[in-house]
Each structure stands twice: as structure tokens, then as C-alpha cells.
Write a protein that holds these residues in place. Structure first.
Motif, mmCIF file in Angstrom:
data_model
loop_
_atom_site.group_PDB
_atom_site.id
_atom_site.type_symbol
_atom_site.label_atom_id
_atom_site.label_comp_id
_atom_site.label_asym_id
_atom_site.label_seq_id
_atom_site.Cartn_x
_atom_site.Cartn_y
_atom_site.Cartn_z
ATOM 1 N N ASP A 75 -8.592 10.298 7.100
ATOM 2 C CA ASP A 75 -9.830 10.111 6.388
ATOM 3 C C ASP A 75 -10.923 11.303 6.889
ATOM 4 O O ASP A 75 -11.949 11.684 6.570
ATOM 5 C CB ASP A 75 -10.660 8.865 6.756
ATOM 6 N N ALA A 106 -14.411 1.166 7.412
ATOM 7 C CA ALA A 106 -15.694 1.342 7.940
ATOM 8 C C ALA A 106 -16.457 0.112 8.553
ATOM 9 O O ALA A 106 -16.670 -0.820 7.732
ATOM 10 C CB ALA A 106 -16.485 2.112 6.679
ATOM 11 N N MET A 154 -17.655 5.478 9.804
ATOM 12 C CA MET A 154 -18.503 6.002 8.770
ATOM 13 C C MET A 154 -18.207 7.456 8.554
ATOM 14 O O MET A 154 -18.465 7.985 9.674
ATOM 15 C CB MET A 154 -19.859 5.513 9.030
ATOM 16 N N GLY A 201 0.760 -1.238 0.025
ATOM 17 C CA GLY A 201 0.118 0.077 0.018
ATOM 18 C C GLY A 201 0.963 1.223 0.090
ATOM 19 O O GLY A 201 0.424 2.282 -0.321
ATOM 20 N N HIS A 202 2.066 1.054 0.503
ATOM 21 C CA HIS A 202 2.960 2.186 0.454
ATOM 22 C C HIS A 202 3.812 2.578 -0.710
ATOM 23 O O HIS A 202 4.729 3.421 -0.647
ATOM 24 C CB HIS A 202 3.609 2.299 1.852
ATOM 25 N N ILE A 236 -14.271 1.865 0.313
ATOM 26 C CA ILE A 236 -14.756 2.623 -1.354
ATOM 27 C C ILE A 236 -13.801 3.639 -1.363
ATOM 28 O O ILE A 236 -13.930 4.228 -2.605
ATOM 29 C CB ILE A 236 -16.235 2.963 -1.130
ATOM 30 N N TYR A 237 -13.080 4.118 -0.574
ATOM 31 C CA TYR A 237 -12.308 5.284 -0.981
ATOM 32 C C TYR A 237 -10.943 5.141 -0.763
ATOM 33 O O TYR A 237 -10.611 4.439 0.392
ATOM 34 C CB TYR A 237 -12.705 6.630 -0.344
ATOM 35 N N PRO A 238 -10.013 5.560 -1.351
ATOM 36 C CA PRO A 238 -8.559 5.363 -0.965
ATOM 37 C C PRO A 238 -8.081 5.964 0.219
ATOM 38 O O PRO A 238 -8.668 6.924 0.706
ATOM 39 C CB PRO A 238 -7.764 6.303 -2.117
ATOM 40 N N SER A 239 -7.331 5.188 1.095
ATOM 41 C CA SER A 239 -6.885 5.678 2.371
ATOM 42 C C SER A 239 -5.932 4.809 2.636
ATOM 43 O O SER A 239 -5.696 3.792 2.359
ATOM 44 C CB SER A 239 -8.198 5.426 3.272
ATOM 45 N N TYR A 240 -4.844 5.522 3.643
ATOM 46 C CA TYR A 240 -3.783 4.739 4.202
ATOM 47 C C TYR A 240 -3.912 4.559 5.910
ATOM 48 O O TYR A 240 -3.280 4.149 6.601
ATOM 49 C CB TYR A 240 -2.613 5.807 4.252
ATOM 50 N N ALA A 241 -5.115 4.655 6.184
ATOM 51 C CA ALA A 241 -5.784 4.498 7.880
ATOM 52 C C ALA A 241 -5.859 2.807 7.862
ATOM 53 O O ALA A 241 -6.651 2.250 6.897
ATOM 54 C CB ALA A 241 -6.957 5.098 8.064
ATOM 55 N N THR A 274 -5.857 11.411 3.619
ATOM 56 C CA THR A 274 -6.054 9.591 3.521
ATOM 57 C C THR A 274 -5.476 9.231 4.614
ATOM 58 O O THR A 274 -5.464 7.777 4.827
ATOM 59 C CB THR A 274 -5.180 9.393 2.174
ATOM 60 N N VAL A 275 -4.822 9.912 5.736
ATOM 61 C CA VAL A 275 -4.405 9.313 6.816
ATOM 62 C C VAL A 275 -5.272 9.263 7.868
ATOM 63 O O VAL A 275 -5.490 8.191 8.489
ATOM 64 C CB VAL A 275 -2.975 9.839 7.409
ATOM 65 N N ARG A 330 -9.764 15.454 1.022
ATOM 66 C CA ARG A 330 -9.735 14.540 2.445
ATOM 67 C C ARG A 330 -8.328 14.368 2.674
ATOM 68 O O ARG A 330 -7.443 13.970 1.774
ATOM 69 C CB ARG A 330 -10.514 13.314 2.174
ATOM 70 N N HIS A 363 -17.986 7.108 -3.871
ATOM 71 C CA HIS A 363 -16.614 7.737 -4.248
ATOM 72 C C HIS A 363 -16.451 7.683 -5.564
ATOM 73 O O HIS A 363 -16.904 6.621 -6.361
ATOM 74 C CB HIS A 363 -15.511 6.906 -3.334
ATOM 75 N N GLU A 416 -3.759 2.781 -6.662
ATOM 76 C CA GLU A 416 -4.524 3.296 -5.679
ATOM 77 C C GLU A 416 -4.353 2.513 -4.502
ATOM 78 O O GLU A 416 -4.915 1.487 -4.538
ATOM 79 C CB GLU A 416 -5.737 3.677 -6.147
ATOM 80 N N SER A 417 -4.608 3.160 -3.313
ATOM 81 C CA SER A 417 -4.439 2.383 -1.964
ATOM 82 C C SER A 417 -5.681 2.500 -1.185
ATOM 83 O O SER A 417 -6.167 3.416 -0.887
ATOM 84 C CB SER A 417 -3.118 2.767 -1.107
ATOM 85 N N HIS A 457 -19.586 -0.309 8.284
ATOM 86 C CA HIS A 457 -20.602 -0.925 7.354
ATOM 87 C C HIS A 457 -20.281 -1.826 6.407
ATOM 88 O O HIS A 457 -20.896 -2.647 6.033
ATOM 89 C CB HIS A 457 -21.577 0.219 6.993
ATOM 90 N N ASN A 480 -2.257 9.140 -5.671
ATOM 91 C CA ASN A 480 -2.364 8.140 -4.396
ATOM 92 C C ASN A 480 -1.625 8.786 -3.293
ATOM 93 O O ASN A 480 -0.660 8.044 -2.666
ATOM 94 C CB ASN A 480 -1.780 6.678 -4.904
ATOM 95 N N ARG A 540 -7.693 0.881 9.097
ATOM 96 C CA ARG A 540 -8.664 0.368 9.818
ATOM 97 C C ARG A 540 -9.906 0.528 8.503
ATOM 98 O O ARG A 540 -9.534 0.040 7.707
ATOM 99 C CB ARG A 540 -9.336 1.268 10.785
#
Lengths: 429, 90
Positions: free
Chosen positions: B76, A322, B1, A252-253, A313-318, B73-74, B71, B19, A268-269, A324, B48, A320
Motif C-alpha cells: 500500500d 485501514a 491510514m 482475491g488472487h 476504499i482502494y484495491p489492495s492485496y494486503a 498493492t501489496v 501505489r 479512490h 478488482e481485489s 478508520h 488488478n 489488513r
């Protein structure tokens, strides 16, 4: 080249395990010695591998074992196997649609079958069968197409009727009025699971015994390049390290690291979540996947149900995701396996997966001389770990792609010769 | 969420949205003249970023309209949202 087997454990030194050593240490409470060295970084290496996950460690192992390149450092910003290697649902299979993918994943599966013996470490590969469910006519046609394509490629995959599917996996609900009716299933019997931590540890142990330096808590902060543009080394949180060849295996990085060398990637991550239930007695004899309802489930040897779904559904580096998204997966699991409804979930987590436009990996050299990349495994990298490391090591050693990796080069996004597993692979996207 | 502020409808739960990829991607003005590298950059290459990301969302279960968001991305966390055609905030 692709048929070359990993040498037996006799080719590298290291303690072997036996019933007697297990018994002795159990009785005497004698601590186990460290299975790999934790050296400080040296000023220079022949090859630097950035990323101490399964793929990176496997690459280092095969560089040493098959190509005689032992002055190798694996740089890991956290701890080895602490990223996606320790966060996946450990599913192994090779029933991919396209010839290129099937060849690559089958190469990995063949290595899995003898990996414990080859590395002298039990990775607990269990060929318990991976069964993919069809819930509608489209699924039936798609999965049958997979079965036929796989068999033409010499890969086992067979079609099961709903009754046969239930016979293979008794908890499955095949009643015609189920929320997600089962119209049939494709079964790869050689597919299964392995113990993900053991895979990282086995490769680390084998690589370390051959002289590879595994350096944890060492984050790469810059990639240095010389006047001719070629890489010369990296800056890290533990000081500069020089090397003429660098392999980035950072999942992912990858985009973040490649940006340090001035390269933008077709990636995309996304967070991909997994979760486990409370442990129960053996109830789930195989792996079941359902692409349509976004659910995978198997049972670990500890008794926990290991459950995965689609990406967020969205790119993120967190790391964790959602709630749902997990809930959607669990709702589907409870419909497919009504008896699991009363189970409580124990833990959930997320890993960051790097997804390519065609959902196939990128393995090969880059336009930056000396810089190699192995990424884009998306939601399905664990199963490829041995094969990925094997072909990437050959690619780094030769400077040109291994034959199995050749179709997966970066240039396919320019030529348009994509390997589009997006709709074909039973991977939720 | 996430709680996403639609520029038209106000704060709504993430479930109402889809998205829709990175914002401000511009299709080559003269497609016939664009070479393979230009097409690859437009179609496939993505920033990215780990951090601030300008992206499109669509309020599918609300007003149905597209809008842009910035947003991190770290975390959110959404810093701001704005209407299509508007320049991204500095």
C-alpha cells in the motif's frame, strides 16, 4: 440437476464421529487422527483445482462424489481454509433480489441445511435468522421489494415492524430518536451462520476420503498451455503437475492466476475487514445486518461478537485494512446496540475479496480450453460455498455451465447481460 | 491510514480522499465503431495487479481535484503522485 442432493456419507469411507469416540478421546487424551491425507503431488491429474478454500474443496468433493472424477488435486499456496474461508463473518442467507442470484444462493442454502449429515462432520450450521434493518424510506422500499421478490421465488423472507424486530433481537435500539432509527426489518429465518473452519475441514475430509489429493504449501507459479492453446498443467513451488482441466477458485488472487494463462478479468481485489469482541454470555440471538450503516453482527458460540463492515476504499492485496474503516463499522454497531459500547475488541483481520462490476460471481468455462474459473464472490462468498462447489464441479465435469451457473458466465460483460446486485443485495460496497 | 501526497496540497490523511479507480483508462475514440469486446475491455476488464498500480484519487475534502498515484498493492506504499494528463512515471 440443480435439485440433486449430495450423497449420504455412506458413499465414501472415513471415520465417523460419535458421542463415544468424543468421550473416549476426552478421557484418554488420545490424539485425533488426521482427517485428510497430505500426499506429495503426483505428476498428473484429471482435474487441478487451484485454491484450497471452501469453494475449491467443495468443488473437489462434488467432482468425486457426484461425477466420479477422483483423480483430482487441490493446490493451496498456504493452508486450507486459511484465506477468505477463515476470514469471513460466516453469514448464510439466500434473500437475493434477482431470479438468477436467488436460485444460486437458495441452492447453496438448501445444501447447508443437510451439509453436516451429508459430510458426516458438524459444520455447526445454525439457522438463527438473518435480519436486515431499514433506516430510511429508501431502505424500507428496497427491503420490501426484496421480501416480495424472494417470496415469488419461494424463498422465505418477511417484513417486521420495529417492535417485532426488537422482539426478535432484544439488544437492538429502536427508539425513534436513535442515531440510526429502525423503521422495520426484513427477516430470513432460515438464514444464519456456520463454523467456517469446519466447512473447509469437512469438505477436505470428505474429498480426501474419496481419493482427492489436498496439497498445501503448493503455490501455482505458471499455467502451461499446449500448441492448440488448451491448458496442459501448472508449474508449482512443488514441481510441475499436468492436467487437462484446471479450475481456478482463488478469490482475491484470481486476476494474478488468470494472468498466467494470458487472461484479463473483470475483477478488482479489495481488503474486507472483520473483527471479534471479547467473549460474553449469550446476548445476540440472530444475525443483524445494516447495509446503510455498513455493519453486520452476530455472536459466535464462543461468545465473541463477530463484526464485519464494508470493503476498504482502494484495491489492495494486503490482508489488513485501514483502522478508520473498522471504526466506522463499530460506531454504527454502538449506535444500533448501545449495550455493546463497553465491549473491547479482541482481534481484527482482513481478507482479499475479488469484486466484479455487477457484484455477482463469475462461474464457468473461459475462452482458454480446459480452463474454468469460479470467482467474483466479492464480500459474500461464504454463504455460497456448497452451492458454488456443486455447480462448479458440474461445470468442470460437463465442460458446459451447470444451469444455475449459466447466467454467471464471463461473457455477460461482453453481452451486457449483467446481474446487478450492487444496489440490490444487502452487501456493503 | 495512508498519508497521501496531493500534488497541490501536499501530504494529507487518507480520510480527505476518495479512490477513483484505475488511471489512464482511455474511452474508445470512436464509440459508434467500437465492438462489444472493446467496450467490455474499457468498461469492465481490469489489470488488478499485485504490485505497482497506477490509479486515480480525488482530494474531495481538500482542493477537490483529481490526480494520479502509483501505489504498490501489496505494501500500500505510494511511490509517487502526479497531475492528470501527465504520463505515468517509468
Amino acid at each position: 440437476m440443480s435439485d440433486r442432493q449430495t450423497p449420504a456419507r455412506a458413499s465414501f469411507p472415513g471415520a465417523t464421529f460419535s458421542v463415544w469416540s468424543l468421550l473416549r478421546r476426552t478421557l484418554t487424551a488420545e490424539p485425533w487422527p488426521a482427517q485428510w491425507r497430505s500426499p506429495d503431488p503426483q505428476p498428473a491429474y484429471d482435474v487441478i483445482i487451484v485454491g484450497g478454500g471452501g469453494h475449491g474443496l467443495a468443488t473437489a468433493h462434488y467432482l468425486a462424489a457426484e461425477h466420479g472424477i477422483r483423480k483430482v488435486a487441490v493446490l493451496e499456496k498456504g493452508w486450507i481454509g486459511g484465506g477468505n474461508t477463515g476470514r469471513n463473518t460466516t453469514i448464510i442467507r439466500s434473500n437475493y433480489l434477482w431470479d438468477e442470484s436467488a436460485a444460486l444462493y437458495e441452492h447453496a442454502l438448501k445444501l447447508w441445511e443437510t451439509l453436516s449429515q451429508a459430510l458426516g462432520y458438524n459444520v455447526m450450521y445454525s439457522a438463527r435468522g438473518v435480519m436486515m434493518l431499514a433506516h430510511d424510506e429508501h431502505d424500507v422500499r428496497s427491503l420490501k421489494r426484496h421480501v416480495h421478490a424472494n417470496r415469488l421465488n419461494g424463498i422465505d423472507n418477511e417484513w417486521l415492524s420495529p417492535a417485532q424486530a426488537q422482539a426478535f433481537c432484544p439488544p437492538l435500539d429502536i427508539s425513534p430518536n436513535a442515531r440510526h432509527p429502525v423503521l422495520g426489518a426484513a427477516l430470513q429465518r432460515r438464514g444464519g451462520v456456520a463454523r467456517h473452519d469446519a466447512v473447509a475441514w469437512a469438505y477436505a475430509r470428505a474429498a480426501s476420503a474419496q481419493g482427492v489429493d489436498i496439497i498445501e504449501s503448493c503455490e501455482v507459479t505458471a499455467i502451461r498451455r499446449g500448441r492448440n492453446g488448451a491448458v496442459t498443467g501448472v508449474e508449482t513451488t512443488r514441481g510441475p503437475i499436468a492436467a487437462p482441466r484446471i479450475g481456478v477458485v482463488a478469490a482475491g488472487h484470481t486476476s494474478v492466476l488468470m494472468d498466467m494463462a494470458g487472461m484479463r478479468m473483470p475483477l478488482e481485489s479489495f481488503p474486507l475487514q472483520a473483527l471479534v469482541s471479547e467473549p460474553v454470555k449469550p446476548v445476540m440471538p440472530c444475525v443483524v445486518m445494516s447495509n446503510t450503516v455498513h455493519a453486520y453482527v452476530s455472536q459466535s458460540d464462543k461468545g465473541e461478537l463477530v463484526i464485519g463492515g464494508g470493503t476498504d476504499i482502494y484495491p489492495s492485496y494486503a490482508q489488513r485494512g485501514a483502522l478508520h474503516v473498522s471504526a466506522h463499522t463499530l460506531e454504527a454497531i454502538c449506535e444500533l446496540f448501545p449495550r455493546f459500547r463497553r465491549l473491547r475488541m479482541l482481534r481484527s483481520w482482513g481478507g482479499i475479496v475479488d469484486v466484479t462490476p455487477d457484484r455477482s460471481p463469475i462461474v464457468g468455462p473461459t475462452p482458454v480450453p480446459g480452463l474454468f474459473v469460479n470467482c467474483g464472490w466479492g464480500t459474500g462468498g461464504f454463504k455460497a460455498t456448497p452451492g458454488s462447489g456443486h455447480v462448479f464441479a458440474a461445470t468442470i465435469a460437463a465442460g458446459t455451465p451447470h444451469p444455475l451457473a449459466a447466467p454467471f458466465g464471463l461473457d455477460r460483460f461482453r453481452t451486457g447481460r449483467l446481474i446487478d446486485e450492487a444496489a440490490a443485495a444487502a452487501v456493503a460496497h | 491510514m495512508l498519508l497521501i501526497p496531493c500534488p497541490w496540497c501536499g501530504k494529507r490523511p487518507e480520510l480527505e480522499f476518495r479512490h477513483a479507480g484505475p488511471a489512464h483508462l482511455v474511452r474508445p475514440a470512436d464509440p459508434a465503431a467500437a465492438d462489444d469486446d472493446t467496450w467490455a475491455a474499457y468498461l469492465y476488464i481490469r489489470d488488478n495487479p499485485k504490485g505497482r498500480h497506477a490509479e486515480r484519487w480525488r482530494h474531495v475534502h481538500g482542493c477537490g481535484r483529481f490526480f494520479n498515484a502509483v501505489r504498490d498493492t501489496v505494501t500500500d506504499r505510494i511511490a509517487t503522485t502526479y497531475k492528470p494528463g501527465e504520463a505515468p512515471p517509468a
